[in-house]
Design a protein around this motif. Structure first.
Motif, PDB file in Angstrom:
ATOM      1  N   VAL A  34     -25.301   8.654 -19.442  1.00  0.00           N
ATOM      2  CA  VAL A  34     -25.724   7.270 -19.629  1.00  0.00           C
ATOM      3  C   VAL A  34     -27.229   7.274 -19.432  1.00  0.00           C
ATOM      4  CG1 VAL A  34     -25.510   4.905 -18.810  1.00  0.00           C
ATOM      5  CG2 VAL A  34     -23.518   6.425 -18.758  1.00  0.00           C
ATOM      6  N   ASN A  35     -27.966   7.024 -20.514  1.00  0.00           N
ATOM      7  CA  ASN A  35     -29.414   7.220 -20.529  1.00  0.00           C
ATOM      8  C   ASN A  35     -29.680   8.659 -20.118  1.00  0.00           C
ATOM      9  OD1 ASN A  35     -30.245   4.702 -21.559  1.00  0.00           O
ATOM     10  ND2 ASN A  35     -29.930   3.771 -19.554  1.00  0.00           N
ATOM     11  N   GLU A  36     -30.286   8.893 -18.954  1.00  0.00           N
ATOM     12  CA  GLU A  36     -30.613  10.267 -18.551  1.00  0.00           C
ATOM     13  C   GLU A  36     -29.729  10.792 -17.428  1.00  0.00           C
ATOM     14  OE1 GLU A  36     -32.638  11.929 -20.482  1.00  0.00           O
ATOM     15  OE2 GLU A  36     -32.851  10.055 -21.595  1.00  0.00           O
ATOM     16  N   THR A  37     -28.691  10.070 -17.032  1.00  0.00           N
ATOM     17  CA  THR A  37     -27.874  10.444 -15.888  1.00  0.00           C
ATOM     18  C   THR A  37     -26.468  10.846 -16.311  1.00  0.00           C
ATOM     19  OG1 THR A  37     -29.094   8.872 -14.531  1.00  0.00           O
ATOM     20  CG2 THR A  37     -26.988   9.629 -13.666  1.00  0.00           C
ATOM     21  N   CYS A  38     -25.993  11.980 -15.784  1.00  0.00           N
ATOM     22  CA  CYS A  38     -24.610  12.385 -16.014  1.00  0.00           C
ATOM     23  C   CYS A  38     -23.723  11.702 -14.986  1.00  0.00           C
ATOM     24  CB  CYS A  38     -24.457  13.897 -15.886  1.00  0.00           C
ATOM     25  SG  CYS A  38     -25.118  14.795 -17.299  1.00  0.00           S
ATOM     26  N   VAL A  39     -22.630  11.147 -15.463  1.00  0.00           N
ATOM     27  CA  VAL A  39     -21.691  10.423 -14.614  1.00  0.00           C
ATOM     28  C   VAL A  39     -20.305  11.025 -14.840  1.00  0.00           C
ATOM     29  CG1 VAL A  39     -20.683   8.170 -14.106  1.00  0.00           C
ATOM     30  CG2 VAL A  39     -23.070   8.328 -14.842  1.00  0.00           C
ATOM     31  N   VAL A  40     -19.590  11.301 -13.753  1.00  0.00           N
ATOM     32  CA  VAL A  40     -18.243  11.847 -13.826  1.00  0.00           C
ATOM     33  C   VAL A  40     -17.299  10.895 -13.121  1.00  0.00           C
ATOM     34  CG1 VAL A  40     -16.736  13.759 -13.165  1.00  0.00           C
ATOM     35  CG2 VAL A  40     -19.084  14.219 -13.871  1.00  0.00           C
TER      36      VAL A  40
END
Length: 196
Positions: A85-91
């Motif tokens: 999401v934008n520049e962040t990885c989310v799990v």
């Protein structure tokens, strides 16, 4: 927080009339081979939406992948999601899909939002979902790999056009922005990932 599954199952769109020359989308009737065929990893490729809140969410998702695992009973799938999401990885490891055998639909509940989808007949390595919620419709394409043949992509785009989508209402993800699913090895620093 946006979940890739919201992209998969919760992208409602304004209902548009199909053009007479358009081939109809044929839903899959669930049988004992349908759900096992969905298990494993999928990469979200593209989808269309006219529903403004979901259009805004789709604009910031650069990549999304998810895996389906058997749930605690035959009417449920567990989902692990990974997205940029934008520049962040989310799990996220907390999503569930409810399976409704009687009408061959899948339902996802996320933050009190219920989204339902039909699985559309296609190649076994493609996951095309027709999303509906109230008076809105959507269409999304995921695949076993981030690479989809030109023919499959053209066929999917034709379905989007037949449903009345414009280019501004269709969003693609990119493999260059990939985030790993839990347990996958990458060269990226694991501190970038956040659990949801």
């Amino acid at each position: 927080m946006l979940a890739s599954l919201a992209l998969l199952v919760g992208l409602p769109l304004a209902l548009a009339a199909e053009h007479p020359s358009c081939a109809p989308l044929v839903p899959v009737t669930f049988d004992n081979t349908t759900i096992p065929g969905l298990l494993g990893k999928w990469v979200y490729i593209t989808g269309g939406s006219t529903y403004p809140p979901h259009v805004e969410e789709m604009k910031v998702v650069k990549y999304a992948a998810f895996s389906f695992f058997p749930g605690s009973h035959e009417d449920e799938l567990n989902v692990t999601e990974s997205m940029r999401v934008n520049e962040t990885c989310v799990v996220r490891n907390t999503s569930k899909i409810q399976i409704f055998w009687h009408n061959s639909t899948l339902m996802h509940v996320d933050d009190q939002v219920v989204s339902t989808a039909e699985l559309i007949q296609s190649d076994k390595d493609l996951l095309i979902l027709k999303h509906f919620n109230a008076n809105y419709l959507g269409l999304s394409l995921s695949a076993r790999t981030p690479n989809v043949s030109k023919e499959h992509l053209e066929e999917f785009n034709a379905h989007l056009r037949c449903l009345g989508f414009t280019e501004e209402e269709v969003f693609f993800t990119s493999e260059k922005d990939a985030c790993p699913l839990p347990g996958e090895k990458t060269g990226e620093d694991d501190e970038e990932q956040q659990l949801g």
